[in-house]
Design a protein around this motif. Structure first.
Motif, short mmCIF file in Angstrom:
data_model
loop_
_atom_site.label_atom_id
_atom_site.label_comp_id
_atom_site.label_asym_id
_atom_site.label_seq_id
_atom_site.Cartn_x
_atom_site.Cartn_y
_atom_site.Cartn_z
N GLN A 47 3.73 13.76 -12.67
CA GLN A 47 3.91 13.81 -14.13
C GLN A 47 2.80 14.64 -14.80
N GLY A 48 1.95 15.23 -13.98
CA GLY A 48 0.88 16.06 -14.53
C GLY A 48 -0.40 15.31 -14.82
N ILE A 49 -0.50 14.09 -14.28
CA ILE A 49 -1.71 13.30 -14.51
C ILE A 49 -2.65 13.46 -13.31
N THR A 50 -3.86 13.89 -13.59
CA THR A 50 -4.86 14.04 -12.54
C THR A 50 -5.35 12.65 -12.13
N ILE A 51 -5.54 12.45 -10.84
CA ILE A 51 -5.97 11.13 -10.36
C ILE A 51 -7.31 11.24 -9.64
N LEU A 52 -8.22 10.36 -10.02
CA LEU A 52 -9.47 10.20 -9.28
C LEU A 52 -9.43 8.79 -8.71
N THR A 112 0.83 -1.20 0.00
CA THR A 112 0.00 0.00 0.00
C THR A 112 0.86 1.25 0.00
N LYS A 113 1.86 1.25 0.86
CA LYS A 113 2.75 2.41 0.96
C LYS A 113 3.48 2.65 -0.36
N GLU A 114 3.96 1.56 -0.95
CA GLU A 114 4.69 1.69 -2.22
C GLU A 114 3.78 2.17 -3.35
N LEU A 115 2.55 1.68 -3.35
CA LEU A 115 1.63 2.13 -4.40
C LEU A 115 1.27 3.60 -4.22
N MET A 116 1.11 4.01 -2.97
CA MET A 116 0.81 5.42 -2.71
C MET A 116 1.92 6.31 -3.25
N GLU A 117 3.16 5.86 -3.03
CA GLU A 117 4.29 6.64 -3.56
C GLU A 117 4.23 6.70 -5.08
N LEU A 118 3.86 5.57 -5.68
CA LEU A 118 3.74 5.53 -7.14
C LEU A 118 2.66 6.51 -7.62
N PHE A 119 1.52 6.54 -6.93
CA PHE A 119 0.44 7.44 -7.34
C PHE A 119 0.89 8.89 -7.27
N SER A 120 1.65 9.19 -6.22
CA SER A 120 2.11 10.56 -6.12
C SER A 120 3.10 10.90 -7.23
N GLN A 121 3.92 9.92 -7.62
CA GLN A 121 4.84 10.16 -8.74
C GLN A 121 4.09 10.30 -10.07
#
Ligand code: ADP
Ligand code: MG
Length: 264
Positions: free
Chosen positions: A208-213, A195-204
């Motif tokens: 990159q300028g990608i909006t996340i929902l 979970t922690k690693e995926l959260m870091e990935l989402f923030s990266q």
């Protein structure tokens, strides 16, 4: 008329969206907007209509009523491939990977949208297609490095650990070059480390300028990751705001903690 969802800098605007299944109003007059470059979370109890909302946004199903707008383009009821081509990509609540494809092949499929998704140029190997294919392979290489799967590119995707399977899905979604990435409970079933690693990935990804929902259950994750939260319950918007407002909101505590019946 409540217009508080109208946002000049929105990448996505959903207006009075409704979808029923039989007698169940899965999504009920829902309006909200997602600001460019935000990490915007959708939370709410099971059955609140979160996945249905994603299916509506991505064109898997059509709404009974309402409008979905990407920047200033109306994408309501467009075909899923047309919506994807406009820069909307997603991962599914249940991981969907083909059993006999390698990581590289799985992500390559995602780029067919980029290469135009056209079969004829692929068959005839036009110059343009060869160039696209070359850039597609370079792009996949970059993406696989980015998500940390390059060393596993020749392995069967469906045989990887759960966390890495999710990465494959994220890589595949990124390969369509999205402006907006929808993640449906991406850390469900993950251990704390994953979970922690995926959260870091989402923030990266967001960097990159990608909006996340993102739909998520884990309040810790939502509070740490997102800058805006929309809480839905029975298909309707309950409250909306930044994490510091949402986490202490009485209506949220009641609905989200399954204590709605205590609501006088
Ligand atoms: P969530 O993702 O918030 O848990 P869903 O969007 O999956 O909720 O479901 C919202 C409601 O709509 C639920 O009552 C669910 O049973 C119903 N629902 C969702 N998809 C379908 C479908 N394809 N057919 C019938 N009912 C559905
Ligand atoms: Mg769901």
């Amino acid at each position: 008329m409540n217009n508080d969802y109208v946002n000049e800098s929105a990448i996505l605007t959903v207006e009075n969206l409704s979808k029923s299944f039989g007698g169940v109003k899965a999504v009920n007059s829902l309006s909200f907007s997602v600001a460019q470059n935000n990490i915007h979370a959708i939370i709410g109890p099971n059955g609140a209509g979160k996945s249905t909302l994603f299916n509506l946004i991505t064109g898997v199903i059509s709404p009974d009523e309402g409008k979905i707008q990407l920047v200033n383009q109306d994408i309501t009821s467009l075909r899923p491939d047309k919506i994807a081509a406009q820069g909307v990509s997603r991962t599914f609540q249940n991981i969907r990977l083909f059993p006999d494809m390698t990581v590289f092949e799985t992500v390559l499929i995602g780029t067919y949208l980029l290469t135009g998704g056209k079969l004829l140029p692929a068959i005839f190997r036009t110059k343009n297609f060869r160039n696209n294919e070359y850039s597609a392979k370079k792009l996949i290489e970059e993406i696989l490095h980015f998500v940390g799967l390059w060393d596993m590119r020749h392995e069967y995707a469906a045989r990887l650990s759960y966390g890495n399977q999710r990465r494959v899905e994220i890589a595949r979604a990124l390969a369509t070059n999205p402006r907006l990435l929808l993640l449906d409970e991406p850390t469900a079933g993950m251990n704390q480390k994953e979970t922690k690693e995926l959260m870091e990935l989402f923030s990266q990804v967001n960097d990159q300028g990608i909006t996340i929902l993102i739909i998520a259950h884990d309040m810790h994750l939502v509070n740490a990751l997102s800058n805006q939260i929309t809480v839905i319950n029975f298909g309707e918007k309950l409250v909306e705001g930044p994490p510091e407002v949402i986490q202490s909101h009485p209506a949220v505590l009641e609905a989200y903690m399954g204590r709605a019946e205590m609501n006088a």
